[in-house]
Design a protein around this motif. Structure first.
Motif, mmCIF file in Angstrom:
data_model
loop_
_atom_site.group_PDB
_atom_site.id
_atom_site.type_symbol
_atom_site.label_atom_id
_atom_site.label_comp_id
_atom_site.label_asym_id
_atom_site.label_seq_id
_atom_site.Cartn_x
_atom_site.Cartn_y
_atom_site.Cartn_z
ATOM 1 N N PRO A 244 -2.367 -4.220 3.346
ATOM 2 C CA PRO A 244 -1.697 -5.083 2.359
ATOM 3 C C PRO A 244 -1.644 -4.400 0.988
ATOM 4 N N GLU A 245 -0.744 -4.853 0.164
ATOM 5 C CA GLU A 245 -0.632 -4.306 -1.182
ATOM 6 C C GLU A 245 -1.868 -4.640 -2.002
ATOM 7 N N LYS A 246 -2.352 -3.655 -2.749
ATOM 8 C CA LYS A 246 -3.518 -3.883 -3.602
ATOM 9 C C LYS A 246 -3.097 -4.662 -4.846
ATOM 10 N N PRO A 247 -3.898 -5.651 -5.261
ATOM 11 C CA PRO A 247 -3.497 -6.488 -6.394
ATOM 12 C C PRO A 247 -3.625 -5.813 -7.748
ATOM 13 N N GLY A 248 -4.375 -4.732 -7.834
ATOM 14 C CA GLY A 248 -4.593 -4.086 -9.131
ATOM 15 C C GLY A 248 -5.821 -4.645 -9.821
ATOM 16 N N PRO A 249 -6.405 -3.887 -10.761
ATOM 17 C CA PRO A 249 -7.651 -4.302 -11.422
ATOM 18 C C PRO A 249 -7.450 -5.536 -12.304
#
Length: 500
Positions: A244-249
């Motif tokens: 899945p796409e990583k949501p980012g920090p």
């Protein structure tokens, strides 16, 4: 060498194999692929006489055969190395290889020298050096694997089935196993190779047969296919990206767990790390680098020289896993069958087992209605595929067994989950489902530590990665630094570099 034609198998009213065909040639490594539950194990059990087919024929070197038990299959030259070893841990390698068919002298006494010499000869054929006179329990997993193969060859096996042989091996051990397989191929042995690691299929196999839902999908030459095509054959659809796409920090993410001064042994390296709300923190490194031991030490399940833990900023030290459980930390262990599940119990009890306190009515009774409702809700959330909550866990596929362990911790309202080798022995379709679940959990505010030997999995799933070497963390990387070159550089050379 071998031909299976129209193999069907029914268990009661359930049809698990629907006329499967398989042919394997001498001097060939033939991959047998399919998702968990596709029928691979059932087909191999039929081949080796462990269960009987409802219909179909087995032909070996042109001669029709029917095996009423495993011994008859062995006598016909078929050997199998199961994913879960069939060795007796307190016997030596030699004793295991010749168990129940010991070599005796003319006086009827055990001829230990003859058995030792024969075992040494077989292992020399494999070009491996395994201690022959120490208990199996003291050998490495790779050495046990080679003893299993040697045991099969000692039976003069011309057809060798290897079921997930690389699941617990290091990359160097896998390379050596493949060297052995290539040598056996030169000697004319027909090898059936079962693996969920598609990159291994392209490295070692000649042809591929794919099963799906108990049916023969097709076969092909390795040189004429690719990963995308195999995945589509296995699952019936394309999986464009299993990660899945990583949501980012998140700048406002609170620190849920902090470990300081973790030292597994006196004089060894000291590690520290933090785990933030909504993130997946990867633990990477070579086998034996201390990844699992550090997590277990934090939970009080592994002895450590030092270990300081802060949960939501409050310092504590867990003396046993039950205390970690009370603080909302759950573990999905590396071996789900041995450490994570009671496989002879139904799904219901496996999900409820840590949580009977909330179902108690009075001193002696359990609120079965509430237990059942919670179990069904947890099963639905993680999408367990089963006839119902009373189905025994040992009847489920590997992916669904893993989901049952996950459902238990959701039912227990954990907030920190430690996934140790979350997709070991799981097919590509189930892997994608587990990855989606993990990202769904972090979106809900859970925090996850993921320990994995699969580098693509670490790279594809982790928001940050702690790299281990020789018992401690030598680097913590994030962002663009989460790549194979960076991680393996730290894992092999130990260059210390922490990126917050």
């Amino acid at each position: 060498m071998l031909q299976l034609t129209g193999i069907k198998k029914r268990f009661g009213t359930i049809q698990v194999l629907h006329g499967v065909d398989l042919d394997v040639r001498a001097g060939e490594v033939h991959a047998l692929l399919g998702e968990n539950g596709a029928g691979k194990s059932t087909l191999m059990k039929i081949l080796t006489g462990i269960i009987q087919p409802s219909e179909g024929t087995i032909t070996i070197e042109g001669e029709p055969r029917q095996f009423s038990n495993y011994d008859e299959a062995i006598a016909a030259g078929i050997g199998i190395v199961f994913q879960e070893f069939s060795l007796i841990p307190y016997l030596t390698a030699v004793e295991n290889m010749f168990l129940a068919r010991e070599i005796r002298n003319r006086f009827g006494l055990l001829d230990r020298r003859a058995m030792h010499d024969r075992a040494k000869e077989i292992l020399a054929r494999l070009e491996v050096d395994v201690p022959l006179d120490v208990p199996i329990a003291k050998l490495s997993v790779a050495e046990q694997q080679f003893v299993e193969i040697a045991k099969a060859l000692s039976l003069n096996a011309r057809i060798l089935v290897l079921d997930e042989p690389t699941a617990t091996l290091t990359p160097s051990e896998v390379a050596h196993l493949f060297k052995v397989m290539r040598e056996l191929r030169k000697q004319g042995v027909a090898i059936i190779f079962i693996s969920h690691h598609l990159e291994e299929i392209f490295e070692i196999c000649d042809r591929i047969t794919v099963l799906r839902d108990g049916e023969f999908v097709g076969d092909c030459l390795v040189s004429e296919t690719d990963t995308d095509r195999l995945v589509e054959m296995m699952v019936g659809r394309r999986i464009e990206n299993s990660f899945p796409e990583k949501p980012g920090p998140r700048a406002d993410a609170r620190v849920m767990l902090e470990c300081e001064e973790v030292q597994l042994r006196k004089g060894g390296p000291v590690s520290d790390f933090v785990l933030r709300e909504g993130e997946i923190l990867g633990f990477a490194g070579l086998v034996g680098s201390g990844r699992s031991e550090t997590a277990l030490a934090m939970l009080g399940a592994f002895p450590a020289a030092r270990c300081k833990v802060l949960v939501d900023g409050v310092e504590t030290r867990f003396r046993e896993p039950a205390e970690a459980l009370a603080h909302g930390i759950g573990l999905l262990p590396e071996s789900r069958k041995e450490q994570g599940l009671i496989t002879s119990f139904p799904i219901l009890q496996n999900i409820s087992i840590n949580n009977y306190g909330k179902y108690r009515r009075g001193h002696w009774f359990i609120d079965l209605k509430k237990e059942l409702a919670d179990t069904e809700a947890a099963m639905k959330e993680v999408r367990v595929k089963a006839p119902g909550p009373m189905a025994r866990v040992d009847t489920l596929s590997g992916g669904n067994q893993q989901k049952v362990v996950i459902a238990r911790w959701l039912n227990h309202q954990m907030k920190v989950l430690i996934f140790d080798e979350p997709t070991r022995g799981i097919d590509v379709g189930a892997k994608a489902e587990i990855y989606q679940l993990m990202r769904a959990f972090t979106a809900q505010g859970y925090a996850i530590i993921m320990i994995s030997s699969e580098l693509p999995e670490v790279i594809g799933m982790s928001d940050r990665v702690c790299v281990f070497r020789q018992g401690g963390i030598v680097a913590t990387v994030e962002g663009d630094a989460i790549n194979s070159e960076e991680i393996m550089s730290h894992a092999t050379t130990g260059r210390v570099r922490h990126v917050a």
